[in-house]
Write a protein that holds these residues in place. Structure first.
Motif, PDB file in Angstrom:
ATOM      1  N   ALA A   1       0.835  -1.208   0.000  1.00 19.63           N
ATOM      2  CA  ALA A   1       0.000   0.000   0.000  1.00 19.63           C
ATOM      3  C   ALA A   1       0.867   1.254   0.000  1.00 19.63           C
ATOM      4  CB  ALA A   1      -0.929  -0.008   1.208  1.00 19.63           C
ATOM      5  N   ARG A   2       1.939   1.249   0.774  1.00 16.78           N
ATOM      6  CA  ARG A   2       2.853   2.400   0.811  1.00 16.78           C
ATOM      7  C   ARG A   2       3.505   2.606  -0.543  1.00 16.78           C
ATOM      8  NH1 ARG A   2       8.083   2.370   4.554  1.00 16.78           N
ATOM      9  NH2 ARG A   2       8.756   1.153   2.784  1.00 16.78           N
ATOM     10  N   ASN A   3       3.920   1.525  -1.179  1.00 17.50           N
ATOM     11  CA  ASN A   3       4.540   1.608  -2.496  1.00 17.50           C
ATOM     12  C   ASN A   3       3.538   2.130  -3.531  1.00 17.50           C
ATOM     13  OD1 ASN A   3       6.591   1.331  -4.373  1.00 17.50           O
ATOM     14  ND2 ASN A   3       6.136  -0.802  -4.788  1.00 17.50           N
ATOM     15  N   ASP A   4       2.294   1.653  -3.467  1.00 14.01           N
ATOM     16  CA  ASP A   4       1.253   2.129  -4.383  1.00 14.01           C
ATOM     17  C   ASP A   4       0.992   3.621  -4.190  1.00 14.01           C
ATOM     18  OD1 ASP A   4       0.945  -0.330  -5.569  1.00 14.01           O
ATOM     19  OD2 ASP A   4      -0.893  -0.854  -4.504  1.00 14.01           O
ATOM     20  N   MET A   5       0.909   4.077  -2.935  1.00 10.80           N
ATOM     21  CA  MET A   5       0.665   5.497  -2.671  1.00 10.80           C
ATOM     22  C   MET A   5       1.816   6.357  -3.175  1.00 10.80           C
ATOM     23  SD  MET A   5      -2.309   5.842  -1.421  1.00 10.80           S
ATOM     24  CE  MET A   5      -2.249   7.512  -0.850  1.00 10.80           C
ATOM     25  N   LEU A   6       3.037   5.879  -3.018  1.00  8.71           N
ATOM     26  CA  LEU A   6       4.205   6.617  -3.510  1.00  8.71           C
ATOM     27  C   LEU A   6       4.150   6.733  -5.026  1.00  8.71           C
ATOM     28  CD1 LEU A   6       6.952   7.951  -2.965  1.00  8.71           C
ATOM     29  CD2 LEU A   6       7.972   5.689  -3.174  1.00  8.71           C
ATOM     30  N   MET A   7       3.835   5.648  -5.697  1.00  6.28           N
ATOM     31  CA  MET A   7       3.752   5.680  -7.155  1.00  6.28           C
ATOM     32  C   MET A   7       2.603   6.563  -7.613  1.00  6.28           C
ATOM     33  SD  MET A   7       5.317   4.793  -9.732  1.00  6.28           S
ATOM     34  CE  MET A   7       4.999   5.002 -11.467  1.00  6.28           C
ATOM     35  N   LEU A   8       1.455   6.486  -6.941  1.00  2.99           N
ATOM     36  CA  LEU A   8       0.307   7.317  -7.306  1.00  2.99           C
ATOM     37  C   LEU A   8       0.638   8.801  -7.214  1.00  2.99           C
ATOM     38  CD1 LEU A   8      -2.769   5.507  -5.715  1.00  2.99           C
ATOM     39  CD2 LEU A   8      -2.413   6.021  -8.133  1.00  2.99           C
ATOM     40  N   SER A   9       1.487   9.174  -6.271  1.00  7.89           N
ATOM     41  CA  SER A   9       1.838  10.586  -6.115  1.00  7.89           C
ATOM     42  C   SER A   9       2.653  11.101  -7.296  1.00  7.89           C
ATOM     43  CB  SER A   9       2.600  10.811  -4.807  1.00  7.89           C
ATOM     44  OG  SER A   9       3.895  10.256  -4.876  1.00  7.89           O
TER      45      SER A   9
ATOM     46  N   ASN B   1      -7.147   5.392  -9.178  1.00  8.08           N
ATOM     47  CA  ASN B   1      -7.914   4.906  -8.034  1.00  8.08           C
ATOM     48  C   ASN B   1      -6.964   4.742  -6.854  1.00  8.08           C
ATOM     49  OD1 ASN B   1     -10.353   4.574  -9.580  1.00  8.08           O
ATOM     50  ND2 ASN B   1      -9.439   2.724 -10.435  1.00  8.08           N
ATOM     51  N   LYS B   2      -7.490   4.391  -5.683  1.00  7.91           N
ATOM     52  CA  LYS B   2      -6.638   4.186  -4.512  1.00  7.91           C
ATOM     53  C   LYS B   2      -5.700   2.996  -4.687  1.00  7.91           C
ATOM     54  CE  LYS B   2      -9.597   6.178  -1.001  1.00  7.91           C
ATOM     55  NZ  LYS B   2     -10.324   5.941   0.246  1.00  7.91           N
ATOM     56  N   LYS B   3      -6.207   1.923  -5.305  1.00  6.70           N
ATOM     57  CA  LYS B   3      -5.408   0.700  -5.404  1.00  6.70           C
ATOM     58  C   LYS B   3      -5.096   0.289  -6.829  1.00  6.70           C
ATOM     59  CE  LYS B   3      -7.080  -1.262  -1.095  1.00  6.70           C
ATOM     60  NZ  LYS B   3      -7.669  -2.435  -0.460  1.00  6.70           N
ATOM     61  N   SER B   4      -5.549   1.066  -7.798  1.00  3.02           N
ATOM     62  CA  SER B   4      -5.303   0.706  -9.192  1.00  3.02           C
ATOM     63  C   SER B   4      -5.339   1.943 -10.078  1.00  3.02           C
ATOM     64  CB  SER B   4      -6.361  -0.294  -9.686  1.00  3.02           C
ATOM     65  OG  SER B   4      -7.633   0.308  -9.680  1.00  3.02           O
TER      66      SER B   4
ATOM     67  N   TRP C   1      -6.819  -1.369 -19.436  1.00  2.00           N
ATOM     68  CA  TRP C   1      -6.145  -2.230 -18.468  1.00  2.00           C
ATOM     69  C   TRP C   1      -6.265  -1.586 -17.088  1.00  2.00           C
ATOM     70  CZ3 TRP C   1      -3.322  -6.671 -19.901  1.00  2.00           C
ATOM     71  CH2 TRP C   1      -3.155  -6.867 -21.273  1.00  2.00           C
ATOM     72  N   LYS C   2      -6.613  -2.381 -16.101  1.00  2.00           N
ATOM     73  CA  LYS C   2      -6.658  -1.935 -14.709  1.00  2.00           C
ATOM     74  C   LYS C   2      -5.528  -2.652 -13.979  1.00  2.00           C
ATOM     75  CE  LYS C   2      -9.929  -1.450 -10.913  1.00  2.00           C
ATOM     76  NZ  LYS C   2     -11.305  -1.732 -10.493  1.00  2.00           N
ATOM     77  N   VAL C   3      -4.529  -1.895 -13.538  1.00  2.22           N
ATOM     78  CA  VAL C   3      -3.334  -2.499 -12.944  1.00  2.22           C
ATOM     79  C   VAL C   3      -2.951  -1.767 -11.653  1.00  2.22           C
ATOM     80  CG1 VAL C   3      -2.437  -3.298 -15.161  1.00  2.22           C
ATOM     81  CG2 VAL C   3      -1.767  -1.080 -14.320  1.00  2.22           C
ATOM     82  N   PRO C   4      -2.206  -2.422 -10.773  1.00  2.00           N
ATOM     83  CA  PRO C   4      -1.702  -1.751  -9.573  1.00  2.00           C
ATOM     84  C   PRO C   4      -0.709  -0.657  -9.967  1.00  2.00           C
ATOM     85  CG  PRO C   4      -1.513  -4.139  -9.367  1.00  2.00           C
ATOM     86  CD  PRO C   4      -1.882  -3.853 -10.781  1.00  2.00           C
ATOM     87  N   PRO C   5      -0.719   0.471  -9.275  1.00  2.00           N
ATOM     88  CA  PRO C   5       0.176   1.574  -9.618  1.00  2.00           C
ATOM     89  C   PRO C   5       1.658   1.198  -9.560  1.00  2.00           C
ATOM     90  CG  PRO C   5      -1.350   2.221  -7.865  1.00  2.00           C
ATOM     91  CD  PRO C   5      -1.596   0.795  -8.165  1.00  2.00           C
ATOM     92  N   ALA C   6       2.008   0.275  -8.693  1.00  2.00           N
ATOM     93  CA  ALA C   6       3.416  -0.092  -8.558  1.00  2.00           C
ATOM     94  C   ALA C   6       3.980  -0.750  -9.819  1.00  2.00           C
ATOM     95  CB  ALA C   6       3.611  -1.016  -7.356  1.00  2.00           C
ATOM     96  N   LEU C   7       3.119  -1.257 -10.683  1.00  2.00           N
ATOM     97  CA  LEU C   7       3.585  -1.916 -11.910  1.00  2.00           C
ATOM     98  C   LEU C   7       3.788  -0.950 -13.073  1.00  2.00           C
ATOM     99  CD1 LEU C   7       1.390  -5.147 -11.950  1.00  2.00           C
ATOM    100  CD2 LEU C   7       3.657  -4.810 -10.978  1.00  2.00           C
TER     101      LEU C   7
END
Length: 87
Positions: A27-35, A60-63, A74-80
């Motif tokens: 979750a922390r990694n996803d939030m960092l990438m989303l920023s 989105n929060k998680k994708s 495509w719906k993917v996790p931000p970290a990817l």
């Protein structure tokens, strides 16, 4: 700590703690990438079919949602996701 010496209850507790830590780090990694991501950015990611390039159309929060030139979404996790740098 030697896991061979732990009881079943201790192993289950350890497993729960590990899973919680993994969830937190993801979750922390996803939030960092989303920023670092913005709508309209050109991005890419690895899919089973190979590297996919497209435009970021939704955060989105998680994708994130990416649309390719052939209009596939495509719906993917931000970290990817990797931002394509202009040359």
């Amino acid at each position: 700590m030697h896991i061979d010496e732990l009881s079943l209850d201790e192993l289950l507790d350890l497993n729960e703690q590990i899973c919680l830590r993994i969830d937190y780090l993801r979750a922390r990694n996803d939030m960092l990438m989303l920023s670092h991501l913005r709508l309209g950015q050109q991005v890419n990611f690895m899919a089973p079919e190979g590297r996919v390039f497209g435009t970021l159309i939704k955060l989105n929060k998680k994708s994130v949602v990416i649309v390719t030139e052939d209009k596939k979404q495509w719906k993917v996790p931000p970290a990817l996701v990797n931002v394509v740098k202009s040359v």
